[in-house]
Design an enzyme around this catalytic site. Structure first.
Site, mmCIF file in Angstrom:
data_model
loop_
_atom_site.group_PDB
_atom_site.id
_atom_site.type_symbol
_atom_site.label_atom_id
_atom_site.label_comp_id
_atom_site.label_asym_id
_atom_site.label_seq_id
_atom_site.Cartn_x
_atom_site.Cartn_y
_atom_site.Cartn_z
ATOM 1 N N HIS A 230 9.702 8.377 14.246
ATOM 2 C CA HIS A 230 8.535 7.528 13.954
ATOM 3 C C HIS A 230 7.259 8.372 13.925
ATOM 4 O O HIS A 230 6.283 8.076 14.631
ATOM 5 C CB HIS A 230 8.407 6.400 14.980
ATOM 6 C CG HIS A 230 7.748 5.169 14.392
ATOM 7 N ND1 HIS A 230 8.188 3.894 14.647
ATOM 8 C CD2 HIS A 230 6.696 5.036 13.558
ATOM 9 C CE1 HIS A 230 7.415 3.033 14.007
ATOM 10 N NE2 HIS A 230 6.503 3.708 13.323
ATOM 11 N N GLN A 231 7.284 9.419 13.100
ATOM 12 C CA GLN A 231 6.121 10.303 13.013
ATOM 13 C C GLN A 231 5.435 10.243 11.650
ATOM 14 O O GLN A 231 4.506 11.004 11.394
ATOM 15 C CB GLN A 231 6.526 11.761 13.321
ATOM 16 C CG GLN A 231 7.337 12.432 12.213
ATOM 17 C CD GLN A 231 7.545 13.920 12.463
ATOM 18 O OE1 GLN A 231 8.413 14.290 13.248
ATOM 19 N NE2 GLN A 231 6.775 14.764 11.815
ATOM 20 N N ALA A 232 5.903 9.320 10.782
ATOM 21 C CA ALA A 232 5.324 9.289 9.431
ATOM 22 C C ALA A 232 3.811 9.069 9.473
ATOM 23 O O ALA A 232 3.068 9.636 8.694
ATOM 24 C CB ALA A 232 6.003 8.214 8.593
ATOM 25 N N ARG B 228 10.548 -0.148 8.964
ATOM 26 C CA ARG B 228 10.925 -0.632 10.292
ATOM 27 C C ARG B 228 12.449 -0.529 10.410
ATOM 28 O O ARG B 228 13.180 -0.872 9.471
ATOM 29 C CB ARG B 228 10.501 -2.091 10.499
ATOM 30 C CG ARG B 228 9.027 -2.267 10.833
ATOM 31 C CD ARG B 228 8.681 -1.741 12.229
ATOM 32 N NE ARG B 228 7.262 -1.831 12.538
ATOM 33 C CZ ARG B 228 6.359 -0.878 12.336
ATOM 34 N NH1 ARG B 228 6.718 0.262 11.796
ATOM 35 N NH2 ARG B 228 5.105 -1.043 12.681
ATOM 36 N N GLU C 233 15.021 2.157 18.360
ATOM 37 C CA GLU C 233 14.162 3.308 18.683
ATOM 38 C C GLU C 233 13.346 3.134 19.958
ATOM 39 O O GLU C 233 12.921 4.112 20.566
ATOM 40 C CB GLU C 233 13.215 3.622 17.506
ATOM 41 C CG GLU C 233 12.128 2.563 17.300
ATOM 42 C CD GLU C 233 11.154 2.934 16.171
ATOM 43 O OE1 GLU C 233 11.614 3.253 15.064
ATOM 44 O OE2 GLU C 233 9.937 2.891 16.421
ATOM 45 N N LYS D 215 0.833 -1.217 0.000
ATOM 46 C CA LYS D 215 0.000 0.000 0.000
ATOM 47 C C LYS D 215 0.863 1.261 0.000
ATOM 48 O O LYS D 215 0.665 2.164 -0.817
ATOM 49 C CB LYS D 215 -0.924 -0.004 1.231
ATOM 50 C CG LYS D 215 -2.005 -1.074 1.158
ATOM 51 C CD LYS D 215 -2.860 -1.108 2.389
ATOM 52 C CE LYS D 215 -2.183 -1.712 3.604
ATOM 53 N NZ LYS D 215 -1.792 -3.119 3.472
ATOM 54 N N ILE D 216 1.839 1.326 0.901
ATOM 55 C CA ILE D 216 2.638 2.554 1.033
ATOM 56 C C ILE D 216 3.620 2.672 -0.135
ATOM 57 O O ILE D 216 3.751 3.732 -0.757
ATOM 58 C CB ILE D 216 3.374 2.579 2.396
ATOM 59 C CG1 ILE D 216 2.349 2.630 3.528
ATOM 60 C CG2 ILE D 216 4.324 3.775 2.470
ATOM 61 C CD1 ILE D 216 2.915 2.442 4.919
HETATM 62 P P1 NAD Z 1 1.809 -3.813 2.888
HETATM 63 O O1 NAD Z 1 1.614 -5.130 3.547
HETATM 64 O O2 NAD Z 1 0.673 -3.219 2.122
HETATM 65 O O3 NAD Z 1 3.061 -3.889 1.893
HETATM 66 C C1 NAD Z 1 4.246 -4.561 2.186
HETATM 67 C C2 NAD Z 1 4.756 -5.108 0.864
HETATM 68 O O4 NAD Z 1 6.052 -5.680 1.108
HETATM 69 C C3 NAD Z 1 3.876 -6.211 0.262
HETATM 70 O O5 NAD Z 1 3.538 -5.895 -1.068
HETATM 71 C C4 NAD Z 1 4.763 -7.450 0.320
HETATM 72 O O6 NAD Z 1 4.544 -8.304 -0.779
HETATM 73 C C5 NAD Z 1 6.134 -6.822 0.272
HETATM 74 N N1 NAD Z 1 7.202 -7.702 0.742
HETATM 75 C C6 NAD Z 1 7.140 -8.708 1.634
HETATM 76 N N2 NAD Z 1 8.357 -9.273 1.773
HETATM 77 C C7 NAD Z 1 9.184 -8.591 0.938
HETATM 78 C C8 NAD Z 1 10.564 -8.721 0.627
HETATM 79 N N3 NAD Z 1 11.343 -9.661 1.202
HETATM 80 N N4 NAD Z 1 11.092 -7.865 -0.263
HETATM 81 C C9 NAD Z 1 10.333 -6.915 -0.869
HETATM 82 N N5 NAD Z 1 9.014 -6.765 -0.614
HETATM 83 C C10 NAD Z 1 8.463 -7.594 0.286
HETATM 84 O O7 NAD Z 1 2.323 -2.827 4.049
HETATM 85 P P2 NAD Z 1 2.271 -1.232 4.055
HETATM 86 O O8 NAD Z 1 1.014 -0.779 4.693
HETATM 87 O O9 NAD Z 1 2.651 -0.730 2.720
HETATM 88 O O10 NAD Z 1 3.440 -0.929 5.121
HETATM 89 C C11 NAD Z 1 4.801 -1.069 4.779
HETATM 90 C C12 NAD Z 1 5.670 -0.877 6.010
HETATM 91 O O11 NAD Z 1 5.496 0.436 6.549
HETATM 92 C C13 NAD Z 1 5.371 -1.849 7.154
HETATM 93 O O12 NAD Z 1 6.577 -2.438 7.578
HETATM 94 C C14 NAD Z 1 4.850 -0.989 8.260
HETATM 95 O O13 NAD Z 1 5.223 -1.493 9.506
HETATM 96 C C15 NAD Z 1 5.518 0.349 7.963
HETATM 97 N N6 NAD Z 1 4.784 1.476 8.524
HETATM 98 C C16 NAD Z 1 5.475 2.504 9.070
HETATM 99 C C17 NAD Z 1 4.786 3.593 9.611
HETATM 100 C C18 NAD Z 1 5.494 4.781 10.200
HETATM 101 O O14 NAD Z 1 4.863 5.590 10.884
HETATM 102 N N7 NAD Z 1 6.781 4.963 9.952
HETATM 103 C C19 NAD Z 1 3.393 3.590 9.608
HETATM 104 C C20 NAD Z 1 2.724 2.541 8.993
HETATM 105 C C21 NAD Z 1 3.420 1.465 8.452
#
Ligand code: NAD
Length: 333
Positions: free
Chosen positions: A297-299, A236, A265, A156-157
């Protein structure tokens, strides 16, 4: 039906406000501004639902204390489950639920903000202008237009980040073992990690933290990257071997580093340490570098995202107490 009591850990005043707005007559939140761990878990004795956040310790010991105290549901206010021992949760009969679409727009926008701020040296420019220094020496930036961006994790992101950078005129490469096809439909090029490392001017991490992705960005991976590459991590912290990245910054191999997450963190972020002597020398060295930008961690931290997280948390808890199918249950694979 009686209201259910919910002990929310790592809950700041702002979390409390948004949780109270989302709560209904069946959900009664008690917010604790302390992290959940084996010691604090006893604060939830007799409480059916425990709500936790990204840096809470949901290891075996904590889960055992919670289960023995009568807790039945762990309601995460985040997507990532890397801090939960899912096999112990199963063993102790604890259900685990999360908020899967955890602020994707907020995180994608913050990722772009880090990239632009680094590329145009905005933190330095901001400080200079406040100091009456309008010299441009050392502020030379670069155009994003025409650059190649490598996105690791096209979920998603990652996809939102790619779409935004495509609008800037960047070529988007994505490495994702499961979602490549979906990314190709957006006009991105699906590649393997080797090609992504060797071709990208900017690399942004958006894959989950798993055993297989821990320290994905290590010395060997960095050696395959273009000199001067910009590396961004809003996913992460432990995806990156921070010591290896620090060495590469000192050797000018990594040209820019933007972090919203950091492996250690848990002992730093979300708290005011401005009067402490921070003991983490790697972190302290990192933030002295002019081409490094770290946010704590404010994204995810936008009004829209907090209200969404609170609303889904309440929906999750309602499903559980009404014995409905759990839409966001996290199960051990
Ligand atoms: P998501 O599950 O929609 O997407 C993750 C993607 O990573 C999936 O498409 C999956 O197929 C892929 N993936 C899995 N293993 C992989 C690998 N070995 N190599 C490459 N791609 C791989 O998740 P999302 O909602 O897009 O979130 C992504 C990350 O952002 C998560 O780790 C989440 O913890 C982090 N996050 C951070 C914050 C923040 O405030 N900084 C907030 C929300 C989420």
């Amino acid at each position: 039906m009686n209201a259910v009591n919910i002990a929310a850990f790592s809950a700041k005043a702002y979390d409390h406000d948004f949780l109270l707005q989302a709560a209904n007559e069946y959900t009664r939140f008690c917010c604790y501004d302390v992290a959940l761990n084996p010691v604090t878990a006893s604060m939830a004795k007799g409480i059916q639902v425990v709500s936790a956040f990204v840096n809470d310790d949901l290891g075996r010991e904590t889960l055992e204390v919670l289960a023995n105290g009568g807790t039945e549901l762990i309601s995460l206010r985040c997507a990532g489950t890397n801090n939960v021992d899912l096999s112990a949760a199963k063993e102790f009969g604890l259900a685990v639920m999360n908020v899967p679409a955890y602020a994707p727009h907020a995180v994608a926008e913050h990722t772009i903000a880090l990239m632009l701020a680094l590329g145009r040296k905005l933190p330095r420019a901001y400080n200079r202008v406040r100091d009456g220094n309008f010299s441009l020496d050392g502020l030379l930036g670069f155009d994003f237009h025409g650059k190649t961006v490598g996105i690791i994790g096209g979920g998603k992101i990652g996809r939102l980040v790619g779409e935004r950078l495509k609008a800037f005129g960047c070529q988007i490469l994505v490495a994702d073992p499961y979602n490549g096809e979906q990314c190709e439909k957006l006009g991105f090029t699906s590649v393997d990690l080797e090609d992504l490392y060797s071709q990208s001017d900017l690399i942004s991490l958006h894959c989950p933290l798993l055993d297989s992705t821990r320290h994905l960005i290590d010395r060997q991976a960095i050696a395959k990257m273009k000199p001067g590459v910009m590396l961004i991590n809003t996913s992460r912290g432990a995806l990156i071997d921070t010591s290896a990245v620090l060495s590469a910054l000192k050797e000018h191999h990594i040209g820019y580093l933007g972090l919203d997450v950091y492996e250690q963190e848990g002992s730093l972020f979300f708290e005011d340490h401005s009067t402490d002597i921070i003991q983490d020398d790697v972190f302290q060295r990192l933030i002295t570098l002019p081409n490094v930008l770290v946010t704590g961690h404010q994204a995810y931290f936008s009004k829209g995202a907090l209200s969404h997280i609170s609303a889904i948390t309440v929906t999750n808890i309602m499903e559980f107490i009404l014995d409905k199918p759990l839409s966001n249950e996290v199960r051990l694979n």
